[in-house]
Write a protein that holds these residues in place. Sequence first.
Motif, PDB file in Angstrom:
ATOM      1  N   GLY A   5      21.616  -2.600  38.997  1.00  0.00           N
ATOM      2  CA  GLY A   5      21.480  -1.153  38.835  1.00  0.00           C
ATOM      3  C   GLY A   5      20.105  -0.854  38.263  1.00  0.00           C
ATOM      4  O   GLY A   5      19.256  -1.748  38.148  1.00  0.00           O
ATOM      5  N   ALA A   6      19.867   0.392  37.898  1.00  0.00           N
ATOM      6  CA  ALA A   6      18.609   0.750  37.240  1.00  0.00           C
ATOM      7  C   ALA A   6      18.580   0.124  35.845  1.00  0.00           C
ATOM      8  O   ALA A   6      19.621  -0.038  35.206  1.00  0.00           O
ATOM      9  CB  ALA A   6      18.474   2.262  37.149  1.00  0.00           C
ATOM     10  N   ASP A   7      17.375  -0.231  35.383  1.00  0.00           N
ATOM     11  CA  ASP A   7      17.243  -0.797  34.035  1.00  0.00           C
ATOM     12  C   ASP A   7      17.866   0.145  33.000  1.00  0.00           C
ATOM     13  O   ASP A   7      17.667   1.362  33.061  1.00  0.00           O
ATOM     14  CB  ASP A   7      15.755  -0.981  33.682  1.00  0.00           C
ATOM     15  CG  ASP A   7      15.131  -2.138  34.439  1.00  0.00           C
ATOM     16  OD1 ASP A   7      15.783  -2.692  35.335  1.00  0.00           O
ATOM     17  OD2 ASP A   7      13.967  -2.479  34.122  1.00  0.00           O
ATOM     18  N   TRP A   8      18.602  -0.434  32.055  1.00  0.00           N
ATOM     19  CA  TRP A   8      19.160   0.284  30.905  1.00  0.00           C
ATOM     20  C   TRP A   8      20.085   1.437  31.295  1.00  0.00           C
ATOM     21  O   TRP A   8      20.258   2.387  30.558  1.00  0.00           O
ATOM     22  CB  TRP A   8      18.045   0.819  29.979  1.00  0.00           C
ATOM     23  CG  TRP A   8      17.000  -0.222  29.693  1.00  0.00           C
ATOM     24  CD1 TRP A   8      15.690  -0.191  30.080  1.00  0.00           C
ATOM     25  CD2 TRP A   8      17.181  -1.463  29.002  1.00  0.00           C
ATOM     26  NE1 TRP A   8      15.054  -1.342  29.663  1.00  0.00           N
ATOM     27  CE2 TRP A   8      15.936  -2.128  29.003  1.00  0.00           C
ATOM     28  CE3 TRP A   8      18.277  -2.075  28.379  1.00  0.00           C
ATOM     29  CZ2 TRP A   8      15.748  -3.381  28.410  1.00  0.00           C
ATOM     30  CZ3 TRP A   8      18.094  -3.314  27.789  1.00  0.00           C
ATOM     31  CH2 TRP A   8      16.841  -3.947  27.807  1.00  0.00           C
ATOM     32  N   SER A   9      20.691   1.333  32.482  1.00  0.00           N
ATOM     33  CA  SER A   9      21.693   2.338  32.854  1.00  0.00           C
ATOM     34  C   SER A   9      23.020   1.622  33.077  1.00  0.00           C
ATOM     35  O   SER A   9      23.039   0.437  33.411  1.00  0.00           O
ATOM     36  CB  SER A   9      21.269   3.090  34.123  1.00  0.00           C
ATOM     37  OG  SER A   9      21.247   2.214  35.230  1.00  0.00           O
ATOM     38  N   SER A  10      24.112   2.344  32.880  1.00  0.00           N
ATOM     39  CA  SER A  10      25.429   1.724  32.982  1.00  0.00           C
ATOM     40  C   SER A  10      25.703   1.255  34.406  1.00  0.00           C
ATOM     41  O   SER A  10      25.536   2.003  35.368  1.00  0.00           O
ATOM     42  CB  SER A  10      26.514   2.717  32.543  1.00  0.00           C
ATOM     43  OG  SER A  10      27.782   2.087  32.629  1.00  0.00           O
ATOM     44  N   ASN A  11      26.122  -0.012  34.522  1.00  0.00           N
ATOM     45  CA  ASN A  11      26.430  -0.598  35.824  1.00  0.00           C
ATOM     46  C   ASN A  11      27.508  -1.655  35.622  1.00  0.00           C
ATOM     47  O   ASN A  11      27.239  -2.724  35.072  1.00  0.00           O
ATOM     48  CB  ASN A  11      25.169  -1.227  36.434  1.00  0.00           C
ATOM     49  CG  ASN A  11      25.452  -1.917  37.764  1.00  0.00           C
ATOM     50  OD1 ASN A  11      26.275  -1.464  38.546  1.00  0.00           O
ATOM     51  ND2 ASN A  11      24.750  -3.015  38.025  1.00  0.00           N
ATOM     52  N   ALA A  12      28.738  -1.307  36.014  1.00  0.00           N
ATOM     53  CA  ALA A  12      29.838  -2.268  35.961  1.00  0.00           C
ATOM     54  C   ALA A  12      30.271  -2.571  37.395  1.00  0.00           C
ATOM     55  O   ALA A  12      30.391  -1.660  38.220  1.00  0.00           O
ATOM     56  CB  ALA A  12      31.012  -1.716  35.166  1.00  0.00           C
TER      57      ALA A  12
END
Length: 237
Positions: free
Chosen positions: A203-210
Amino acid sequence: PSPNMSGKKVLLVCTSASKWGKDQDKDSGAWYEEVACPYYVFKDAGLSVVIASPLGGPIPIDAGSKADAFMTDYTRKFDADADALAVLSSSTKLSDVDAATFDAVYLAGGHATYTDFPDNKELIAIVETLYNAGKVVAADCHGPVGLVNCKKADGTPLVSGLNVTGFLDTEEQAVGLDPVKCDVLPFSLQQKFTELGGNFQAGADWSSNAVSAGKLITGQNPQSSEQVAQAMLTALA
């Protein structure tokens, strides 16, 4: 609490290490948000939570994760919760855990997981026992380093052929580490999962990605801890 969570148990695994890196000279520990947030998401849903670690006893918390910029509502609540702090200071030793009694396992992150997760025989056995019994296995940020030596029942790497994520190479670079030279990092999680045949989902750096792949759930970074915990509730329902 949700009625369908009644009687279900989750094992929240933290590192016992306060040092990490190729020379074991860097300070770390468990990343606070990745412990505190899932702890409360699980408890609020009615799950029974056991915190465990390779050595048992007190869990070292990465001092960086207690900096104002990284503190969250969950970590502030944990800080003021005598019961939670008592559990954190007296974690169960992994060798004393009966994996068959748990419905899910979650591996919290922090760079220190590189020290005592990847080659930990007890942790590998717990993850494999749960996964191969169709139970939920989850890990966030650097917690997934604990999955790199785990296998499916057929002997192939646990992550092979599955959508997975973890702390990105670009995020390592942002905190001053080199995932190419690996002079401090024992290995790049992103590259290791790819080598093992995992379908790495950045995902984008420092963004929520589960990322959910059946009963395997992985999160990219500290920002993903709540999304990972909620995905676990969905998988447990």
